[in-house]
Design a protein around this motif. Structure first.
Motif, PDB file in Angstrom:
ATOM      1  N   SER A 267      -8.724   3.696  -2.240  1.00 28.38           N
ATOM      2  CA  SER A 267      -7.617   5.047  -2.674  1.00 28.38           C
ATOM      3  C   SER A 267      -8.401   6.367  -2.381  1.00 28.38           C
ATOM      4  CB  SER A 267      -7.623   5.173  -4.146  1.00 28.38           C
ATOM      5  OG  SER A 267      -6.788   6.377  -4.487  1.00 28.38           O
TER       6      SER A 267
ATOM      7  N   GLY B  29      -3.829   8.306  -3.269  1.00 25.51           N
ATOM      8  CA  GLY B  29      -3.686   7.817  -4.715  1.00 25.51           C
ATOM      9  C   GLY B  29      -2.070   7.742  -5.191  1.00 25.51           C
ATOM     10  N   ASP B  30      -1.239   8.615  -4.765  1.00 30.95           N
ATOM     11  CA  ASP B  30       0.201   8.587  -4.924  1.00 30.95           C
ATOM     12  C   ASP B  30       0.907   7.332  -4.498  1.00 30.95           C
ATOM     13  OD1 ASP B  30      -0.026   9.689  -2.690  1.00 30.95           O
ATOM     14  OD2 ASP B  30       1.806  11.044  -3.038  1.00 30.95           O
TER      15      ASP B  30
ATOM     16  N   VAL C 157      -0.431   4.133  -6.312  1.00 26.76           N
ATOM     17  CA  VAL C 157       0.631   4.049  -7.581  1.00 26.76           C
ATOM     18  C   VAL C 157       2.117   3.342  -7.161  1.00 26.76           C
ATOM     19  CG1 VAL C 157       1.622   5.209  -9.299  1.00 26.76           C
ATOM     20  CG2 VAL C 157      -0.739   5.784  -8.809  1.00 26.76           C
ATOM     21  N   ASP C 158       2.602   3.965  -6.247  1.00 29.79           N
ATOM     22  CA  ASP C 158       4.117   3.628  -5.751  1.00 29.79           C
ATOM     23  C   ASP C 158       3.997   2.276  -5.387  1.00 29.79           C
ATOM     24  OD1 ASP C 158       4.774   6.337  -6.487  1.00 29.79           O
ATOM     25  OD2 ASP C 158       4.847   6.810  -4.102  1.00 29.79           O
TER      26      ASP C 158
ATOM     27  N   TYR D  79       2.067  -0.449  -5.853  1.00 23.24           N
ATOM     28  CA  TYR D  79       1.510  -1.517  -6.989  1.00 23.24           C
ATOM     29  C   TYR D  79       2.196  -1.397  -8.216  1.00 23.24           C
ATOM     30  CZ  TYR D  79      -0.955  -3.427  -3.196  1.00 23.24           C
ATOM     31  OH  TYR D  79      -1.329  -3.670  -1.513  1.00 23.24           O
TER      32      TYR D  79
ATOM     33  N   ILE E 243       1.030   0.442 -10.647  1.00 23.63           N
ATOM     34  CA  ILE E 243       0.140   0.743 -11.499  1.00 23.63           C
ATOM     35  C   ILE E 243      -0.757   2.188 -11.535  1.00 23.63           C
ATOM     36  CG2 ILE E 243      -2.123   0.030 -12.298  1.00 23.63           C
ATOM     37  CD1 ILE E 243      -0.214  -2.131 -13.038  1.00 23.63           C
ATOM     38  N   ASP E 244      -0.316   3.056 -12.649  1.00 21.73           N
ATOM     39  CA  ASP E 244      -1.117   4.161 -12.619  1.00 21.73           C
ATOM     40  C   ASP E 244      -2.034   4.118 -13.663  1.00 21.73           C
ATOM     41  OD1 ASP E 244      -1.469   6.876 -12.396  1.00 21.73           O
ATOM     42  OD2 ASP E 244       0.433   7.826 -13.036  1.00 21.73           O
ATOM     43  N   ASP E 245      -3.275   4.237 -13.172  1.00 18.25           N
ATOM     44  CA  ASP E 245      -4.580   4.122 -14.028  1.00 18.25           C
ATOM     45  C   ASP E 245      -5.435   5.318 -13.915  1.00 18.25           C
ATOM     46  OD1 ASP E 245      -7.246   2.904 -14.790  1.00 18.25           O
ATOM     47  OD2 ASP E 245      -5.757   1.104 -15.475  1.00 18.25           O
TER      48      ASP E 245
ATOM     49  N   PHE F  87      -8.318   4.763 -11.385  1.00 18.09           N
ATOM     50  CA  PHE F  87      -8.338   4.410  -9.909  1.00 18.09           C
ATOM     51  C   PHE F  87      -9.379   5.725  -9.440  1.00 18.09           C
ATOM     52  CE2 PHE F  87      -4.294   2.627  -9.853  1.00 18.09           C
ATOM     53  CZ  PHE F  87      -4.542   1.495  -9.445  1.00 18.09           C
TER      54      PHE F  87
ATOM     55  N   PRO G  61      -5.099  -3.977 -14.026  1.00 16.32           N
ATOM     56  CA  PRO G  61      -5.631  -2.792 -13.913  1.00 16.32           C
ATOM     57  C   PRO G  61      -7.180  -2.482 -14.160  1.00 16.32           C
ATOM     58  CG  PRO G  61      -3.870  -3.144 -15.627  1.00 16.32           C
ATOM     59  CD  PRO G  61      -4.615  -4.268 -15.295  1.00 16.32           C
TER      60      PRO G  61
END
Length: 271
Positions: free
Chosen positions: A181, A206-207, A210-211, A213, A215-217, A220, A257
């Motif tokens: 990332s 980064g976005d 997230v899109d 996989y 997962i918004d963690d 990251f 995650p």
């Protein structure tokens, strides 16, 4: 020819806790080993590559760098742990670290001299054997928290890889992609293409990560390795343990995650 993965360096604050978690996930983990420069590790061996769980064991042995030694494996990983746990380094296979160093320089990387070191390892029978390595680090100004290097093994293969360590209850058999990332993902992709690892490293903003996989963690990184893809023969043999540790199903994959697994996203995929 594209370079292949030799191993992943996963930096953890508590080596024993990480070993226990990976054992719970169904891995066979080698005995702990101590490096002569202050770090220590335990390994998860697959077919021709491995995962290295790394921690600072003896901080007093970590000497600061000087002008004659512009990069230090121990200092880099100690400093990495000062701000986060996670995947700190990607090691690529090498048959000639000196030649690879020349290739890295040609690709525009800042490359210190090849680093040689030796340590003791234990066989599954408990015998001690010597292992030795030559490392060439390819540093890039955009990848201060995601160093890549080549690792040339300078010991007999039977001193390092053992069938007993390569058999895992969870049927893990390979590492697929490595996820990175980065706010400058386009430039990072160009760098990896230049050192012949295009396709091994999936560099995303980064976005985009997230899109893709789902997962918004918060763990990251904004400028580092986010994790890796673990390929297994039989998803059912790892699913229960993975879900116990916090994994969720996404698009026929199980995803651990980073906030649940020592700063690393593990994407588990069936072969």
């Amino acid at each position: 020819m594209p370079r292949a993965i030799d191993h992943l360096v996963l930096c953890v604050n508590d080596l024993d806790a990480a070993i226990a978690a990976y054992v719970e996930l169904g891995f066979t983990v080698t005995p702990r080993a101590i490096h002569p420069f202050g770090t220590g590790n335990a390994l998860i061996q697959l077919d021709g590559l491995y995962i290295e769980l790394l921690s600072v064991i003896e901080p007093a042995k970590i000497a600061e760098t000087d002008l004659a030694s512009p990069f230090s494996f121990a200092v880099y990983n100690r400093d990495y742990l000062r701000h986060r746990e996670g995947m700190s380094m990607l090691a690529l296979q090498s048959h000639d670290a000196e030649k690879d160093r020349e290739d890295f320089i040609a690709a525009g990387a800042a490359v210190p001299h090849v680093f040689h070191f030796e340590r003791d390892a234990k066989t599954p029978q408990g015998d001690e054997v010597g292992v030795a390595f030559a490392l060439a680090f390819a540093n890039h100004p955009l990848l201060r928290n995601a160093v890549s290097f080549v690792c040339q093994h300078r010991h007999p293969p039977q001193n390092f890889y053992f069938p007993e360590y390569q058999s895992h209850e969870n049927t893990a058999c390979a590492i697929g992609k490595v996820f990175l990332s980065h706010w400058a993902a386009d430039a990072v992709r160009e760098f990896y293409q230049g050192i012949d690892v295009d396709g091994l490293v999936e560099a995303l903003h980064g976005d985009e990560l997230v899109d893709k996989y789902g997962i918004d963690d918060p763990n990251f990184p904004t400028d580092g390795f986010a994790g890796f893809e673990l390929i297994v023969d039989d998803m059912s043999r790892i699913a229960d343990a993975a879900k116990t540790l916090g994994a969720i199903y996404k698009k026929d994959q199980l995803i651990l995650p980073p906030s649940k697994f020592f700063g690393v996203m593990v994407v588990i995929t069936a072969k």
